[in-house]
Design a protein around this motif. Structure first.
Motif: not given
Length: 171
Positions: A52-56, A78-80
């Motif tokens: 996943a692409i993580v936004i902190g 294509n990654k959440p």
């Protein structure tokens, strides 16, 4: 007496309209920042990505519900997308982007030290390019824009696409 009451009603109405207008502008800038951050996720390349692409978020944002609503529906390559509130500066390894609103800016030096050498894109609401942010939002002529420091990206192994570079104020 009637004139005085009419004047007071008019003054209060104008004040309320001005306040609503200021809120609308702030709200629009907040919404644009979320859209920009989504596009940063799309147009910045990481050397290694997880599932996943993580936004902190380090600090308090005004409308976290809007962030959650908008980003939970999106995908990048294509990654959440996942949104994560950052409480401490430990275990940041799964994060791709850290957004630092104004409320988190006073700790920016500590955050920059904690992410040094990691492929984490630091995006700030305040102009903190000179203090180590890779991307900072700025308002010019009542328009939200962003500064991008290519050397800061290169130092942590990230690359911006040509399209993103064309939109940025390069530093």
């Amino acid at each position: 007496m009637f004139r005085k009451i009419r004047f007071i009603v008019l003054a209060v109405s104008l004040a309320m309209c001005m306040h609503a207008s200021a809120w609308a502008q702030t709200s629009a800038f907040d919404e644009l920042q979320v859209a920009y951050i989504f596009n940063f996720a799309k147009y910045v390349k990481w050397p290694k990505e997880g599932s996943a692409i993580v936004i902190g978020i380090y600090g308090e944002v005004k409308n976290i519900g809007y962030w959650t609503q908008l980003l939970s529906e999106k995908k990048v390559r294509n990654k959440p997308l996942q949104l994560k509130q950052i409480e401490t500066l430990t275990n940041l390894d799964d994060i791709n982007i850290i957004y630092v609103p104004e409320s988190g800016s006073e700790d920016f030096k500590l955050l920059a030290a904690a992410t040094a050498g990691k492929s984490i894109l630091l995006v700030t609401e305040e102009d903190l390019i000179k203090r180590g942010a890779a991307i900072s939002f700025v308002v010019e002529d009542d328009r939200l824009k962003f500064k991008l420091k290519q050397s800061a990206l290169a130092d942590i192994g990230l690359t911006a696409t040509e399209g993103l570079l064309k939109l940025a104020i390069l530093k």
